[in-house]
Design an enzyme around this catalytic site. Structure first.
Site, mmCIF file in Angstrom:
data_model
loop_
_atom_site.group_PDB
_atom_site.id
_atom_site.type_symbol
_atom_site.label_atom_id
_atom_site.label_comp_id
_atom_site.label_asym_id
_atom_site.label_seq_id
_atom_site.Cartn_x
_atom_site.Cartn_y
_atom_site.Cartn_z
ATOM 1 N N HIS A 175 17.100 -18.488 -20.564
ATOM 2 C CA HIS A 175 18.881 -18.926 -20.173
ATOM 3 C C HIS A 175 19.083 -17.531 -19.650
ATOM 4 C CE1 HIS A 175 23.158 -19.502 -20.200
ATOM 5 N NE2 HIS A 175 22.965 -20.663 -20.365
ATOM 6 N N GLU A 179 19.311 -23.957 -13.270
ATOM 7 C CA GLU A 179 20.794 -23.398 -13.460
ATOM 8 C C GLU A 179 20.974 -22.289 -12.395
ATOM 9 O OE1 GLU A 179 22.492 -24.141 -17.441
ATOM 10 O OE2 GLU A 179 21.343 -22.509 -17.645
HETATM 11 C C1 PEP Z 1 24.907 -23.046 -19.726
HETATM 12 O O1 PEP Z 1 25.366 -22.163 -20.385
HETATM 13 O O2 PEP Z 1 23.808 -23.238 -19.501
HETATM 14 C C2 PEP Z 1 25.932 -23.738 -18.871
HETATM 15 C C3 PEP Z 1 25.484 -24.747 -17.923
HETATM 16 O O3 PEP Z 1 27.314 -23.432 -18.850
HETATM 17 P P1 PEP Z 1 28.532 -24.149 -18.311
HETATM 18 O O4 PEP Z 1 28.177 -25.596 -18.263
HETATM 19 O O5 PEP Z 1 29.586 -23.724 -18.920
HETATM 20 O O6 PEP Z 1 28.517 -23.655 -16.774
#
Ligand code: PEP
Length: 257
Positions: free
Chosen positions: A97, A169
């Site tokens: 992450h 992400e």
């Molecule tokens: C995450 O922490 O993986 C994430 C996607 O957070 P958020 O949905 O709050 O942007």
């Protein structure tokens, strides 16, 4: 199969986690039993896994860890073993992450060891990749993400019932409430799938790998992402802490599957 994963980070105490897990199970149990095409996963902090395992056992809500160490046992103070995650009932585990990369110096090489350890234990790794804003602005988005995929998943060859999930992400989006567009995410999903196909066979990727999107996904925008065929789910931070909203997202995910 569409996978919806809630990452609770370090936001809740053990008792708050237990309460939230029970509430999500209450809201999703009946629906989820009829909609197995959506995998709904919660990832509490490690200390809360045991209580959340009790709350989710025998329900359509699956359990995941937020991190793991790559050895089964040994002198690794503060770490959690994949064996323990398995014993606690985890079917999934987030690795790499961006918060761990940013605050704890996690590298793709470390992520790779974690991925291999999880596969050994039959736990599905949810491998987070994504560029920073600086990297994107410098035109390095694609190169950064491809390099992350290649290193983090080196020698990871899922077989049998093993699966691999890659979560795209964009790091600069997480926690901001402002997601990228589904088209932007789709471009990256295609890129990641292409990188996976170079490392594995096309059949393996089709049968055992999914790419999901994470970054400011909520009940209002999730349908737009899941309408794109290559986006096979979502990794959700903030919105996963709101049980009504998360259950609504699970329903949209099931309908999109
Ligand atoms: C995450 O922490 O993986 C994430 C996607 O957070 P958020 O949905 O709050 O942007």
């Amino acid at each position: 199969m569409v996978t919806l994963i809630g990452n609770w980070k370090m936001q809740l105490s053990e008792s708050e986690s237990e309460t939230l897990a029970k509430e999500i199970v209450r809201l999703w149990a009946a629906q989820g039993a009829n909609k197995p095409q959506a995998a709904v996963v919660i990832c509490p902090s490690h200390m809360a896994l045991e209580e959340c395992a009790k709350a989710t056992k025998g329900t359509p809500v699956a359990l995941g860890g937020q991190d793991v160490f790559w050895e089964d046992k040994g002198a690794f103070t503060g770490e959690i073993s994949p064996k323990t995650l398995k014993e606690l009932g985890c079917e999934y585990c987030i690795v790499g992450h961006s918060e761990r990369r940013q605050h704890l110096g996690e590298t793709d090489e470390m992520v790779n060891k974690k991925v291999l350890a999880l596969l050994r234990h039959g736990i599905t790794p949810v491998v987070c990749v994504g560029e920073t804003l600086e990297e994107r602005s410098a035109g390095r988005r694609d190169a950064v993400v491809i390099a992350q995929v290649r290193t983090a998943l080196a020698n990871a060859k899922p077989v049998g019932s093993q699966r691999v999930i890659v979560a795209y992400e964009p790091r600069w989006v997480i926690g901001t409430g402002k997601a990228v567009s589904p088209q932007d995410a789709a471009e990256m999903h295609h890129l990641i799938l292409g990188a996976l196909e170079e490392m594995l066979t096309a059949d393996t990727v089709k049968e055992r790998c999914s790419v999901i999107y994470g970054g400011a996904v909520d009940a209002k925008n999730i349908a737009g992402f899941l309408a794109v065929d290559v986006i096979r789910g979502a990794l959700v931070g903030g919105a996963s802490l709101k049980p009504q909203e998360f259950a609504a997202m699970a329903e949209i995910a099931a309908d999109a599957a």
